[in-house]
Design an enzyme around this catalytic site. Structure first.
Site, PDB file in Angstrom:
ATOM      1  N   GLY A  66      -0.425  12.275 -48.120  1.00  0.00           N
ATOM      2  CA  GLY A  66       0.800  12.407 -48.553  1.00  0.00           C
ATOM      3  C   GLY A  66       1.456  10.851 -48.120  1.00  0.00           C
ATOM      4  O   GLY A  66       0.717   9.785 -48.266  1.00  0.00           O
ATOM      5  N   GLU A  67       2.587  10.993 -47.367  1.00  0.00           N
ATOM      6  CA  GLU A  67       3.164  10.105 -46.775  1.00  0.00           C
ATOM      7  C   GLU A  67       2.804   8.980 -45.804  1.00  0.00           C
ATOM      8  O   GLU A  67       3.028   8.015 -45.963  1.00  0.00           O
ATOM      9  CB  GLU A  67       4.677  10.281 -46.590  1.00  0.00           C
ATOM     10  CG  GLU A  67       5.558  10.835 -47.727  1.00  0.00           C
ATOM     11  CD  GLU A  67       7.053  11.365 -47.676  1.00  0.00           C
ATOM     12  OE1 GLU A  67       7.252  11.100 -46.348  1.00  0.00           O
ATOM     13  OE2 GLU A  67       7.529  11.726 -48.410  1.00  0.00           O
ATOM     14  N   PRO A  68       2.123   9.665 -44.833  1.00  0.00           N
ATOM     15  CA  PRO A  68       1.742   8.624 -44.013  1.00  0.00           C
ATOM     16  C   PRO A  68       0.820   7.391 -44.299  1.00  0.00           C
ATOM     17  O   PRO A  68       0.979   6.385 -43.913  1.00  0.00           O
ATOM     18  CB  PRO A  68       0.831   9.686 -42.812  1.00  0.00           C
ATOM     19  CG  PRO A  68       1.500  10.893 -43.039  1.00  0.00           C
ATOM     20  CD  PRO A  68       2.145  10.919 -44.493  1.00  0.00           C
ATOM     21  N   PHE A  70       0.977   6.151 -47.222  1.00  0.00           N
ATOM     22  CA  PHE A  70       1.873   5.506 -47.976  1.00  0.00           C
ATOM     23  C   PHE A  70       2.341   4.393 -47.313  1.00  0.00           C
ATOM     24  O   PHE A  70       2.641   3.341 -47.620  1.00  0.00           O
ATOM     25  CB  PHE A  70       2.599   6.572 -48.866  1.00  0.00           C
ATOM     26  CG  PHE A  70       3.663   5.765 -49.608  1.00  0.00           C
ATOM     27  CD1 PHE A  70       3.304   5.024 -50.868  1.00  0.00           C
ATOM     28  CD2 PHE A  70       4.853   5.680 -49.296  1.00  0.00           C
ATOM     29  CE1 PHE A  70       3.891   4.573 -51.788  1.00  0.00           C
ATOM     30  CE2 PHE A  70       5.724   5.155 -50.425  1.00  0.00           C
ATOM     31  CZ  PHE A  70       5.544   4.473 -51.462  1.00  0.00           C
ATOM     32  N   PHE A  71       3.157   4.910 -46.228  1.00  0.00           N
ATOM     33  CA  PHE A  71       3.801   4.145 -45.249  1.00  0.00           C
ATOM     34  C   PHE A  71       3.195   3.050 -44.657  1.00  0.00           C
ATOM     35  O   PHE A  71       3.722   2.081 -43.973  1.00  0.00           O
ATOM     36  CB  PHE A  71       4.540   5.121 -44.220  1.00  0.00           C
ATOM     37  CG  PHE A  71       5.781   4.445 -43.526  1.00  0.00           C
ATOM     38  CD1 PHE A  71       6.922   4.038 -44.233  1.00  0.00           C
ATOM     39  CD2 PHE A  71       5.495   3.890 -42.102  1.00  0.00           C
ATOM     40  CE1 PHE A  71       7.950   3.713 -43.636  1.00  0.00           C
ATOM     41  CE2 PHE A  71       6.764   3.410 -41.637  1.00  0.00           C
ATOM     42  CZ  PHE A  71       8.027   3.252 -42.319  1.00  0.00           C
TER      43      PHE A  71
END
Length: 132
Positions: A66-68, A70-71
């Site tokens: 997910g987002e981790p 991506f960041f």
């Protein structure tokens, strides 16, 4: 990485009067929205994968979902900002560099003689006009 460097969203505002109606998103597809391609990856791209690290709380012991992950692209932006600070010669002085760090923004943020001749006002605080 593209999220922090080349994926710029442009919409109708005072700086983009050719887009109608106001607030309409202009960059809606590959024809107007620069997305990373296979040739945007550097020839040397060293990545180390975390091995033998158990994570019993994640799905199938995944390292990131997910987002981790991506960041993590923000590390690219901060590396670019550090390089610009070194080019400016004032690495301890604050300057604003907004995401995405497009080639145009990087060039103007360096504040060299050529870029400074294109700016009006104080070159150290220059921001290119865009949809932000």
């Amino acid at each position: 990485m593209g999220w922090c460097t080349i994926e710029e969203v442009v919409y109708a505002d005072d700086d983009h009067v050719w887009i109608r109606p106001r607030a309409k998103v202009f960059t809606t597809g590959p024809g107007t929205y620069k997305i990373p391609a296979f040739n945007d990856v550097p020839e040397t791209f060293n990545v180390a994968i975390l091995e033998n690290a158990e994570n019993p709380f994640a799905v199938h012991s995944s390292k990131a979902v997910g987002e981790p992950p991506f960041f993590l692209g923000c590390s690219v932006f901060h590396a670019i900002k550090d390089a610009v600070a070194a080019a400016r010669g004032d690495s301890n002085k604050y300057f604003e560099l907004r995401m995405p760090a497009t080639s145009e923004r990087i060039r103007m943020a360096c504040c060299d003689d050529i870029a400074s001749s294109c700016m009006s006002g104080e070159p150290t605080s220059f921001q290119p006009k865009g949809s932000f």
